[in-house]
Design a protein around this motif. Sequence first.
Motif, PDB file in Angstrom:
ATOM      1  N   ALA A   1      -4.302  -5.334   3.172  1.00 28.38           N
ATOM      2  CA  ALA A   1      -3.167  -5.060   4.014  1.00 28.38           C
ATOM      3  C   ALA A   1      -3.143  -3.581   4.412  1.00 28.38           C
ATOM      4  N   ALA A   2      -3.522  -2.718   3.482  1.00 31.47           N
ATOM      5  CA  ALA A   2      -3.513  -1.284   3.782  1.00 31.47           C
ATOM      6  C   ALA A   2      -4.485  -0.956   4.905  1.00 31.47           C
ATOM      7  N   TYR A   3      -5.665  -1.551   4.869  1.00 33.52           N
ATOM      8  CA  TYR A   3      -6.640  -1.302   5.938  1.00 33.52           C
ATOM      9  C   TYR A   3      -6.107  -1.771   7.292  1.00 33.52           C
ATOM     10  N   ALA A   4      -5.412  -2.893   7.293  1.00 35.96           N
ATOM     11  CA  ALA A   4      -4.852  -3.404   8.547  1.00 35.96           C
ATOM     12  C   ALA A   4      -3.787  -2.463   9.094  1.00 35.96           C
ATOM     13  N   LEU A   5      -2.920  -1.942   8.228  1.00 38.47           N
ATOM     14  CA  LEU A   5      -1.883  -1.013   8.678  1.00 38.47           C
ATOM     15  C   LEU A   5      -2.470   0.298   9.171  1.00 38.47           C
TER      16      LEU A   5
END
Length: 53
Positions: A1-5
């Motif tokens: 999720a962090a990479y997507a954000l």
Amino acid sequence: AAYALVGASESLADWLADHPEADPEKTATRMMNVAWLGAGQLLNGVTWRPSER
């Protein structure tokens, strides 16, 4: 999720660089709404699933 954000935020920054007429504060607020509201839904157990046809 962090990479997507991070990826979404970087893409949004690139878009802002190409659109100087856009309001950076308004755009950042939209990004934060997506992140916080989306995270809130996940923490509450709400997920999206495609409809079964």
